[in-house]
Design an enzyme around this catalytic site. Structure first.
Site, PDB file in Angstrom:
ATOM      1  N   GLU A 264       0.836  -1.193   0.000  1.00  0.00           N
ATOM      2  CA  GLU A 264       0.000   0.000   0.000  1.00  0.00           C
ATOM      3  C   GLU A 264       0.875   1.250   0.000  1.00  0.00           C
ATOM      4  O   GLU A 264       1.931   1.257   0.636  1.00  0.00           O
ATOM      5  CB  GLU A 264      -0.917   0.010   1.221  1.00  0.00           C
ATOM      6  CG  GLU A 264      -1.949  -1.112   1.220  1.00  0.00           C
ATOM      7  CD  GLU A 264      -2.912  -1.036   2.402  1.00  0.00           C
ATOM      8  OE1 GLU A 264      -2.819  -0.068   3.207  1.00  0.00           O
ATOM      9  OE2 GLU A 264      -3.773  -1.929   2.527  1.00  0.00           O
ATOM     10  N   HIS A 282      -8.292   1.096   1.818  1.00  0.00           N
ATOM     11  CA  HIS A 282      -8.052   1.036   3.268  1.00  0.00           C
ATOM     12  C   HIS A 282      -8.966   2.019   4.007  1.00  0.00           C
ATOM     13  O   HIS A 282      -8.519   2.910   4.734  1.00  0.00           O
ATOM     14  CB  HIS A 282      -6.587   1.329   3.592  1.00  0.00           C
ATOM     15  CG  HIS A 282      -6.121   0.658   4.850  1.00  0.00           C
ATOM     16  ND1 HIS A 282      -4.877   0.127   5.010  1.00  0.00           N
ATOM     17  CD2 HIS A 282      -6.755   0.432   6.034  1.00  0.00           C
ATOM     18  CE1 HIS A 282      -4.742  -0.401   6.219  1.00  0.00           C
ATOM     19  NE2 HIS A 282      -5.882  -0.232   6.850  1.00  0.00           N
TER      20      HIS A 282
END
Length: 529
Positions: A264, A282
């Site tokens: 990420e 997220h």
């Protein structure tokens, strides 16, 4: 008395700022300061407390300038942006708010399950593009389906409650879920293989540890029920994303919904572009309520500490009074390291922890020391555990904790022994603190040793036969590993022996494999403290 000063260097709710003011704390609210590390370092020395989110990086360098700092409060659960060892070394308490966003994350998992079941994102795009593909988006009902929970802790239990309300059958794999807790949640406790075979939906709610990484590996995914749908709003890396993509393409897995990814920000991923996949960036904790909750909670915790000395949700120190600290702290350190030693050697689920106190230590604040021992044992499985919530977590997981005290400790002034009862076998070790204040391990598996703890260590159990030390030492030397200390012990000549070595850097996988190949070696494990 001068009012404590708190700096808020990230965006925090105005209500949190007001809490500090109402409690009589001098608060400075500068939400963009965390991104300007030079300006932050220039003024941090004026403050007793620092309230942050994720933008501010509390590095060792920043902490050097924070000469008055007593507490860092992180509004949220993750403290990756705080160098915990550096804060601890300077006596700075680091607090987080581990439960403030639990409901929000659980709700996101439920929302992702609905989105997946009814193909809502794809249907929305199609409809807004002017198409009317009613027959294309045939969904499935949630009612009556079996939901498999991997992890039934704080967030997982909320998901279970919501799923039961949706008339789903809920089964759960969690080695630390007690039968009583399972009944209270209305779920059936099962083994992982059983869950994989039975679940129509699988949702993950476990932390990322060495034991949970790729818990849904290619092999595990192949054992799932055909047509299963998988949701991950917990941590990236729990699922083999490439293997899952292959099974999605083949049709074995009907769909997947992911909020977290192995890398990420996720600019590319094997799951991206597949029709039967829903992805979000997220967003698990991204609601107004969750952000407000964690902000208010951290303001209350920091105020209580600065004004009363109360410690709540600290990740680097137990609840303990200022008067007790000088006498208790060395034994807190010993208990955590001793517990960590045993926890790192334990692979099977832990059923019980027994802490035996002998000698002068038995008269101290055992709650704090026991909390440290529990934390050490369980942290390899539950990295978010801390010395404040460890007893509660152990209880929730059905782990029985016992404390025993004895007035004498043999030839030592004080001695702590920890016994970890795991499903495969019990493990135990004992330690003490000498006048230098440093914790030492003095017994492993009833074998006497004498060794300090070091950041990188190697534990070897072997048969007591000639030639072992030579072969072992040669391997370390050939690998360029520098030995700091080398401790040996055995139960009897020719019996079981232990070698406990402190090294300057972590042992590589390749070297560990070579050590295992020594004929006398029964087990070798690298340890980190």
């Amino acid at each position: 008395m001068t009012a404590p000063k708190v700096l808020i260097s990230d965006a925090l709710s105005p209500a949190a700022v007001q809490i500090f003011k109402d409690r009589g704390i001098d608060v400075t609210f500068d939400p963009g300061l965390g991104k300007d590390k030079d300006r932050l370092a220039a003024i941090i020395g004026e403050y007793d407390g620092l309230a942050i989110r994720s933008a501010t990086k509390a590095t060792a360098k920043l902490l050097e300038a924070a000469t008055k700092l007593k507490v860092i409060g992180r509004a949220g659960i993750g403290v990756d942006n705080v160098e915990i060892p550096a804060a601890t070394a300077r006596g700075v308490i680091v607090m987080n708010t581990p439960f403030g966003n639990s409901i929000t994350t659980a709700e996101h998992a439920i929302a992702m399950m609905f989105a997946l079941a009814r193909q809502i994102p794809a249907a929305d795009l199609s409809t807004q593009a002017g198409k009317w593909e009613k027959n294309r988006f045939m969904g499935v009902e949630i009612t009556g389906k079996t939901l498999g929970l991997i992890g039934a802790g704080n967030i997982g239990s909320i998901v279970a409650d919501r799923a039961v309300g949706l008339k789903m059958r809920v089964i759960a794999y969690d080695p630390y879920l007690s039968p009583e807790r399972a009944v209270a949640l209305g779920v059936e406790k099962v083994e992982l293989e059983d869950l994989l075979k039975r679940a129509d939906f699988i949702t993950l709610h476990v932390p990322m540890t060495a034991m949970t990484k790729n818990i849904l590996s290619a092999e595990a995914l192949a054992k799932t029920k055909k047509g299963v749908r998988i949701i991950n709003c917990a941590r990236g890396g729990l699922v083999d994303e490439a293997a899952l993509a292959d099974l999605l393409k083949s049709g074995h897995v009907a769909g997947a919904a992911f909020d977290v990814f192995s890398v990420e920000p996720a600019e590319s991923n094997p799951l991206f572009g597949l029709d039967n996949v829903v992805c979000t960036p997220h967003l698990g904790a991204a609601t107004n309520e969750a952000q407000e909750n964690v902000a208010l909670q951290v303001a209350e915790q920091m105020s209580d500490y600065l004004l009363k000395g109360a410690i709540t949700n600290a990740v680097n120190f137990p609840s303990i009074t200022a008067e007790e600290a000088p006498r208790v702290k060395p034994f807190v350190d010993l208990a955590e390291k001793l517990g960590s030693f045993l926890g790192q050697l334990t692979e099977a689920p832990v059923k019980g922890i027994r802490i035996e106190y002998e000698g002068a230590v038995a008269s101290l604040n055992l709650k704090a020391i026991s909390a440290a021992a529990i934390t050490g044992v369980l942290r390899p499985f539950l990295p978010e555990i801390n010395m404040v919530n460890s007893a509660m977590v152990a209880k929730e997981k059905g782990i029985v904790v016992e404390e025993l005290t004895r007035e004498v400790a043999g030839n030592l002034e004080s001695r702590i022994k920890i016994v970890v009862e795991a499903e495969d076998m019990p493990r135990h070790a004992a330690g003490t603190v000498f006048q230098d204040g440093k914790p030492r391990i003095v017994e492993i598996r009833d074998i006497q040793v004498d060794a300090e703890f070091a950041p990188h260590m190697l534990y070897v159990r072997n048969a007591d036969k000639a030639g072992f030390i030579g072969q072992f030492g040669s391997l370390l030397g050939a690998a360029g590993v520098n030995v700091a200390t080398f401790s040996l012990g055995r139960d009897k000549p020719g019996g079981d022996a232990i070698c406990y070595v402190a090294v300057d850097e972590a042992i590589s996988d390749e070297l560990l494999d070579k050590i295992h190949e020594i004929p006398m070696v029964k087990r070798a494990r690298r340890l980190k403290f």
